[in-house]
Design a protein around this motif. Structure first.
Motif, short mmCIF file in Angstrom:
data_model
loop_
_atom_site.label_atom_id
_atom_site.label_comp_id
_atom_site.label_asym_id
_atom_site.label_seq_id
_atom_site.Cartn_x
_atom_site.Cartn_y
_atom_site.Cartn_z
N ARG A 116 -22.80 -0.46 -12.94
CA ARG A 116 -23.30 -1.60 -12.02
C ARG A 116 -22.70 -2.88 -12.08
NH1 ARG A 116 -28.21 -0.22 -9.78
NH2 ARG A 116 -28.98 1.57 -10.86
N LEU A 117 -21.48 -2.80 -13.20
CA LEU A 117 -20.79 -4.06 -13.60
C LEU A 117 -19.41 -4.18 -12.85
CD1 LEU A 117 -21.03 -4.30 -17.50
CD2 LEU A 117 -22.37 -5.57 -15.91
N LYS A 118 -18.90 -5.12 -12.71
CA LYS A 118 -17.61 -5.58 -12.22
C LYS A 118 -16.57 -5.66 -13.20
CE LYS A 118 -19.08 -6.98 -7.67
NZ LYS A 118 -18.94 -8.46 -6.74
N GLY A 119 -15.42 -5.53 -12.84
CA GLY A 119 -14.42 -5.39 -14.02
C GLY A 119 -14.43 -6.90 -14.68
N SER A 120 -14.57 -7.77 -13.70
CA SER A 120 -14.62 -9.14 -14.46
C SER A 120 -15.68 -9.46 -15.44
CB SER A 120 -14.28 -10.36 -13.43
OG SER A 120 -15.74 -10.01 -12.58
N GLU A 121 -16.85 -8.70 -15.33
CA GLU A 121 -17.80 -8.76 -16.26
C GLU A 121 -17.88 -7.79 -17.52
OE1 GLU A 121 -21.49 -9.27 -12.40
OE2 GLU A 121 -20.52 -7.35 -13.24
N CYS A 122 -17.25 -6.64 -17.25
CA CYS A 122 -17.38 -5.65 -18.27
C CYS A 122 -16.08 -6.09 -19.27
CB CYS A 122 -17.25 -4.28 -17.54
SG CYS A 122 -17.50 -2.82 -18.70
N ASN A 123 -14.93 -6.51 -18.88
CA ASN A 123 -13.79 -6.64 -19.55
C ASN A 123 -14.27 -7.43 -20.83
OD1 ASN A 123 -12.08 -4.96 -18.36
ND2 ASN A 123 -10.94 -6.73 -17.32
N ASP A 124 -13.97 -7.27 -22.08
CA ASP A 124 -14.04 -8.06 -23.21
C ASP A 124 -12.96 -8.64 -23.16
OD1 ASP A 124 -16.59 -7.08 -23.83
OD2 ASP A 124 -15.41 -5.18 -24.73
N VAL A 125 -12.78 -10.35 -23.29
CA VAL A 125 -11.47 -10.85 -23.18
C VAL A 125 -10.94 -11.04 -24.95
CG1 VAL A 125 -11.74 -12.09 -21.21
CG2 VAL A 125 -12.51 -13.01 -23.37
N PHE A 126 -9.81 -11.04 -25.12
CA PHE A 126 -9.32 -10.89 -26.46
C PHE A 126 -9.13 -12.53 -27.10
CE2 PHE A 126 -7.60 -7.03 -25.27
CZ PHE A 126 -7.81 -6.05 -26.45
N ILE A 127 -9.76 -12.65 -28.20
CA ILE A 127 -9.60 -14.08 -28.72
C ILE A 127 -9.22 -13.88 -30.25
CG2 ILE A 127 -11.55 -14.86 -27.56
CD1 ILE A 127 -13.28 -14.59 -29.83
N THR A 128 -8.85 -15.00 -30.90
CA THR A 128 -8.24 -15.09 -32.21
C THR A 128 -9.59 -15.74 -33.12
OG1 THR A 128 -6.10 -14.84 -31.62
CG2 THR A 128 -6.57 -15.67 -33.86
N GLN A 129 -9.96 -15.23 -34.19
CA GLN A 129 -11.22 -15.75 -34.86
C GLN A 129 -10.63 -15.19 -36.36
OE1 GLN A 129 -15.21 -13.89 -34.29
NE2 GLN A 129 -15.48 -15.67 -33.28
N ASN A 130 -10.64 -16.37 -37.34
CA ASN A 130 -10.46 -16.18 -38.60
C ASN A 130 -9.04 -15.31 -38.95
OD1 ASN A 130 -12.93 -17.37 -39.22
ND2 ASN A 130 -13.92 -15.10 -39.02
#
Lengths: 355, 355, 355, 355
Positions: A252-266
């Motif tokens: 039921r999700l759209k790609g823009s909702e389902c994709n996890d965006v990459f971030i930099t943490q620690n």
């Protein structure tokens, strides 16, 4: 063809039936030098043990583990570790009465079809008792994973209509249904007792989480981490489905909702959300691994059901053995064990890939 | 450690990347004497081919199959069958621009973590193009299964919010989303075109059905039929969950509702309902095998997303390659192929067990 | 059941028949980052090529290698490497005449018994032509081993009554029988030409040596290094025996003669003698690995022999194809390839064991 | 990586060390319905037992077998059969004294190199005591083979300089060296006693024969019957070589001498001679399977030898445990067991191939 071995580099071979003499497992591929005691294994077996609370079967098996090989001076030697428990409280009398009948939801019929012959006492090899070997081996896997700071745990997310709303890690092992939401746990217990009283049973959903898994585990294109986890969990008795991260919700999700965006943490690359459940392209991405499995309501119910006998003749059956009215609480340590076995296998496989 | 081989007695080993020279597979274990032509395989490849309709990617690959070994006088010889297609329409230019960025939802990051090095053109080995080998091998599996009167087919049950309400077997291949409900199919197409216009994508659910499977297939306790089907389907790109029969719905059912009672029909023992999806205790019971898998919405979307580069520095990315806005329609033949591969493997394994 | 895959962590799957379209192999498990060119592989194929000298068959196959996958920017990517050569000079006409007869010493009869059907052109899959895939894969194995300073080479120790008396490493590839003793090499050539003239053939002994193998390779109790080497070499066409170190001579030795005493040399523990051939308890001890295999005289001989046809009726046969009068010279690169494949597999397995 | 599992369709996984608590094996893949008792297995264990005669070690192990799973009503159920014996007469005191020294010819050094840690009591896992599990599993294999009228037996062909000249099948189990030539048997016994008196040991050759093997067993190109037999026998302790049929003698033969011509006998196609040892192209041809293995002289000898300690420092060692002065007599049942395991595995594999 044999199907009782699991794993490639950390490999287990199990044996034993519900009412046979012993249940056990050979663990091959455990590296040398790991300190190991029977206590390490016993504590996991105690979590899956029968008779541990009012929501489990009343069969009383002490499940005392015996390490039969592979240790020297308290450490593993790199050679096979054989683990065994003796069956003590098998009561086969109830099964003599129904040995010609096929219990609905059980493997009686299919085992007869497969082997032309079947140990009908307590379901024989198809019994969940077979998982003693898995949980024992899983205890070693968990100990190895801990060395790599990987922690695996599971809990009951849902039983019948009751779904955990809160997550308190410390609550899980404090209640007899292993639910991280104290309030919902009480409702679950109530629902199970109610079902039992009605001669019925309940299904549920178990969630498994692995923390500290480094990125890179999983061997495409077939031995993906998610594929192997799916096989491992689906191989447990009563499991009818497995999902990773958002799972079936993904439809039921759209790609823009389902994709996890990459971030930099620690200073580490990770994802802002975890819809993927920690796995991308079949390989761990460093985020928590999140997998769920559904267990069907226990097939053994204490009420009359229609069935047939081995000759196909109509009959009535009432399954009177000792059974869990809901398998979810005891399936928690089983799911943990299977996930741990997959993870240690893939950790070893990945370390090898990088040589 | 290698993970590109699948199956025990009917075993496939695949190779190839999205923009490499060729894609292929070696099939080992196919019995001698099966008539086989390139046409048998081509027709399945044509079903998974890119550019077949307006809801698929515009990459135009003819996917002409070449049988490179294992045949003599039009029949299989019992020796390995190598199958290959040449890649013709790879366009790597778009990938040069984003080769240092991690596409959200894709395996770029995890492949880098695993191998320290990656063919970034079209996703390399992580591309769904890899499934050409699977579908080609699956065509042979289906032909063998047909000899045993086993028929495997799949269809799109759900895309986004649209769920098939009717089932018309003949409708499936008539519409471009492969949905058995003509009316809902039209809605699905509309929804996909809408999503594409918005630079977005949709997920869906595929259902696989196998008819004519004899009872007895599956090798407990680990190589259960359901466990191997779960692994097979979960190993396909974009799949986040697998369920059998009632699947996750089982959590809400009671034992008295979920159990399928045994009955005798046409002198054969079967079950009155099929909540089990044709599998009990990991072994087929003679009823239809029913399995579903969920595919996430395509990760490649034509809009700007946040991400990081290989050094962890923040960046914006827009994925401009040619992509399916919803993978469900083309995932149908892929799911069929994987299910067929599992079934032929277990058919051979079961026949062997009975010797 | 399939038997065309070899190795666990460095795994190859071969395909192809003597007179089929192509011969090839998929290599799975090669670590990422290894520089690799077609030239690396071609040079090994050229050593096993037909028509390379007067003591080999006159069939002229260029054996041009094509790398079909698994490379990016000249390096391996950790994904499957498919290698292929096209068959160019197959002449099946001679085989049409004898297709109903069983050639003595050949696999015609046994393939018919096994598969009920057989590609009779040039022996089909049972032909030594099948080893093209092995040698190609072995070239990659050798390149990986070289990174670990492990060197594998082989030579002809014996042909007929002629046994090498001297060992000159540099001489091996200088003569057409690949014998390290120049003088005996000339006698071997003479003996082969003589046998051919008489319509007969000769057998021989190949010795394989691996230098620089670190101690620790081999996985007891079944996957011992010597056991896997024995399987690898015995799986080559025409091989009838394998021995390690002193080999069959051990039957006549006493323990006090056969034991290699441990010494310390250059601060490293090693053995004063090498009767063990570098393997103790199935594990390498750091000394040279020394293995020998015997090849029977070529079964195809150009003289009339008794035989039967497929119906068991008596017949006369004269095998007129193009054949090596002694397989030893071309078996040298084949033996090297198999040993290299075992060693790289065990190197990877051992490195994994130590994690 | 694990190496303690053998076989594909009839698969065994062994565990246990010389001085550990137990030795055992899990047999997976035995078809359902085979009548089996502990007596069936005990009789084979008694043949490999220590202390059975004056030419074997004086360690007294009763080796009482316990069947721990897989049986119901006296028959196999198709599920794993776990077999176990308790170690009773381990005496580790002698090993404490030499625990820092490397015994020449033994696996002490290589196990230390492999695992960095070693159970030094009686050689731990590298001891021939490990073969208890193999022989126990082999007893089941032999029983299954007997159902197909396949009979496997072995005997001592040579010890030191003494080679059997006559073959009397009935004589084999009548003398303590298991030699089919009564007169030579007496010489062998004398030679062994002499060697022991001198604090020395002898090597020997064991021949294994399988009768009644149908044509068609063996899975080219790697899992050939001869290749798997070679691996199986070479995986036994102390074995340094394996040969089939004429074996190493083939180097001196011409093709016209070595080829076995086909004939028809009793309406069956067979060969006039059996230089091939019953295997052509890696597949059984219906003639007797004939394989030989050489065992080196026992490494433990009761005299002072040079060696080094774990730090590489020179030392003297005298190995005082209880040992066989020649392993050949007890290696006979071990060789039989391994051959039987290979044959049943390939019988099942072949039957599968033909489906």
């Amino acid at each position: 063809m044999p199907g009782n071995t699991f794993g490639q580099l950390f490999r287990i071979s199990t044996w034993g039936e519900s009412h046979g003499e012993t249940i056990g497992v050979v663990v091959d591929g455990c590296p040398a030098g790991l300190p190991l005691t029977e206590k390490d294994i016993q504590k996991e077996l105690d979590r899956r043990r029968t008779g541990q609370s009012k929501v489990t079967t009343t069969r009383k098996e002490p499940d005392r583990i015996r390490i039969m090989s592979g240790l020297f001076k308290g450490k593993t030697t790199g050679t096979p570790i054989a683990l065994m428990v003796e069956n003590r409280d098998a009561d086969s009398s109830k099964y003599e009465l129904i040995k010609h009948l096929y219990r609905p939801g059980h493997a009686d019929f299919t085992y007869d079809m497969k082997f032309g012959f079947r140990d009908y006492r307590g379901g024989g090899r198809s019994s969940a008792r077979e998982t003693v070997g898995r949980v024992a081996a899983g205890a070693i896997a968990k100990k190895l994973l801990a060395r790599h700071k990987i922690r695996v745990f599971a809990f009951t997310r849902q039983i019948g209509e009751h779904v955990a709303q809160k997550f308190n890690r410390n609550e899980i092992e404090k209640n007899i249904v292993r639910c991280p939401d104290k309030k919902v746990a009480a409702q679950m217990v109530e629902a199970i007792m109610q079902a039992r009283k009605q001669g019925d049973s309940l299904g549920g959903v178990i969630e498994v989480v692995a923390q500290g898994v480094p990125p890179g585990l999983g061997e495409p294109v077939f031995d993906r981490l998610d594929a192997d986890l799916a096989k491992a969990l689906m191989s447990l008795p009563a499991v009818k489905g497995v999902e990773v991260g958002v799972g079936f919700e993904a439809a039921r999700l759209k790609g823009s909702e389902c994709n996890d965006v990459f971030i930099t943490q620690n200073k580490t690359i990770t994802t802002a959300t975890n819809n993927a459940g920690g796995i991308l392209g079949g390989i761990s991405n460093g985020n928590d691994i999140v997998v769920r499995m559904v267990v069907k309501p226990t097939s053994s119910i204490n009420r009359e059901q229609d069935t047939v006998n081995q000759k196909g003749k109509k009959a009535k059956i009432r399954v009177e053995g000792r059974h869990d009215p809901c398998v979810a609480p005891r399936a928690v340590p089983m799911a943990e064990a299977m996930a741990a076995l997959v993870l240690i296998d893939h950790l070893l496989r990945h370390q090898q890939s990088q040589l």
